[in-house]
Design a protein around this motif. Structure first.
Motif, PDB file in Angstrom:
ATOM      1  N   ALA A 118       2.926  13.827 -14.332  1.00  0.00           N
ATOM      2  CA  ALA A 118       3.535  15.075 -14.801  1.00  0.00           C
ATOM      3  C   ALA A 118       2.549  16.234 -14.692  1.00  0.00           C
ATOM      4  O   ALA A 118       2.943  17.362 -14.355  1.00  0.00           O
ATOM      5  CB  ALA A 118       3.995  14.921 -16.244  1.00  0.00           C
ATOM      6  N   THR A 119       1.269  15.974 -14.950  1.00  0.00           N
ATOM      7  CA  THR A 119       0.255  17.024 -14.837  1.00  0.00           C
ATOM      8  C   THR A 119       0.118  17.502 -13.403  1.00  0.00           C
ATOM      9  O   THR A 119       0.077  18.713 -13.138  1.00  0.00           O
ATOM     10  CB  THR A 119      -1.100  16.504 -15.356  1.00  0.00           C
ATOM     11  N   VAL A 120       0.059  16.580 -12.457  1.00  0.00           N
ATOM     12  CA  VAL A 120      -0.061  16.953 -11.044  1.00  0.00           C
ATOM     13  C   VAL A 120       1.184  17.702 -10.582  1.00  0.00           C
ATOM     14  O   VAL A 120       1.089  18.718  -9.880  1.00  0.00           O
ATOM     15  CB  VAL A 120      -0.326  15.700 -10.175  1.00  0.00           C
ATOM     16  N   ALA A 121       2.359  17.245 -10.981  1.00  0.00           N
ATOM     17  CA  ALA A 121       3.598  17.917 -10.581  1.00  0.00           C
ATOM     18  C   ALA A 121       3.677  19.319 -11.176  1.00  0.00           C
ATOM     19  O   ALA A 121       4.056  20.281 -10.490  1.00  0.00           O
ATOM     20  CB  ALA A 121       4.805  17.085 -11.023  1.00  0.00           C
ATOM     21  N   THR A 122       3.299  19.461 -12.430  1.00  0.00           N
ATOM     22  CA  THR A 122       3.305  20.777 -13.068  1.00  0.00           C
ATOM     23  C   THR A 122       2.294  21.702 -12.417  1.00  0.00           C
ATOM     24  O   THR A 122       2.586  22.878 -12.157  1.00  0.00           O
ATOM     25  CB  THR A 122       3.000  20.638 -14.573  1.00  0.00           C
ATOM     26  N   ALA A 123       1.107  21.195 -12.149  1.00  0.00           N
ATOM     27  CA  ALA A 123       0.072  22.013 -11.525  1.00  0.00           C
ATOM     28  C   ALA A 123       0.498  22.475 -10.135  1.00  0.00           C
ATOM     29  O   ALA A 123       0.335  23.655  -9.785  1.00  0.00           O
ATOM     30  CB  ALA A 123      -1.236  21.225 -11.448  1.00  0.00           C
ATOM     31  N   ALA A 124       1.050  21.578  -9.354  1.00  0.00           N
ATOM     32  CA  ALA A 124       1.492  21.945  -8.010  1.00  0.00           C
ATOM     33  C   ALA A 124       2.616  22.981  -8.063  1.00  0.00           C
ATOM     34  O   ALA A 124       2.598  23.981  -7.329  1.00  0.00           O
ATOM     35  CB  ALA A 124       1.943  20.702  -7.252  1.00  0.00           C
ATOM     36  N   GLY A 125       3.576  22.752  -8.942  1.00  0.00           N
ATOM     37  CA  GLY A 125       4.687  23.691  -9.071  1.00  0.00           C
ATOM     38  C   GLY A 125       4.235  25.066  -9.522  1.00  0.00           C
ATOM     39  O   GLY A 125       4.674  26.094  -8.984  1.00  0.00           O
TER      40      GLY A 125
END
Length: 147
Positions: A118-125
């Motif tokens: 979730a952290t990686v997805a949020t950061a990328a988004g």
């Protein structure tokens, strides 16, 4: 039966409401303009209104939940503050994308358990959205990545 009164959260909501009212009061001295051509008072008045709305939502939520005993947990406060400080310190020196990555990673450490996917997805988004909106949309003079 009366629900227990959670004074700490009600007090925080009251401070948030006072801050919102103060911002609205200060921003009302400036010209509001219109939605198509916003004046200098538009943004502060809208942000103060949002803070006032959030304070009402906090009070509404506090009325619905049970009283919590241990409200002082320093980890979330420290990690969120560290994220904001890192973003502010890194924005001009390394660019928007690395500063946003540092912000999201530090803020994600505020809550247990840490969710890396979730952290990686949020950061990328947020990086993509930040570059599209702020760099290309608004034309803010900040580099996406500065080496």
């Amino acid at each position: 039966m009366a629900r227990p009164f959670n004074g700490l959260q009600i007090g925080a909501a009251a401070l948030l409401a006072l801050l919102g009212l103060f911002i609205i009061w200060q921003g009302s001295d400036y010209s509001m303009g219109s939605l198509r051509r916003m004046g200098p008072g538009f943004f502060p008045v809208m942000m103060g209104s949002v803070l006032l709305l959030f304070s009402l939502l906090v009070v509404w939520e506090v009325r619905r939940e049970e009283k919590q005993e241990n409200l002082w947990v320093p980890r979330p406060i420290l990690m969120i503050c560290a994220g904001f400080i890192a973003f502010a310190a890194l924005l001009e020196s390394v660019g928007l994308v690395p500063a946003t990555l540092a912000l999201v990673i530090l803020v994600s450490l505020a809550e247990k358990p840490v969710r890396p996917v979730a952290t990686v997805a949020t950061a990328a988004g947020l990086c993509v959205l930040g570059v599209l909106v702020f760099l290309y949309g608004f034309g803010i003079p900040v580099a996406a990545i500065q080496w």
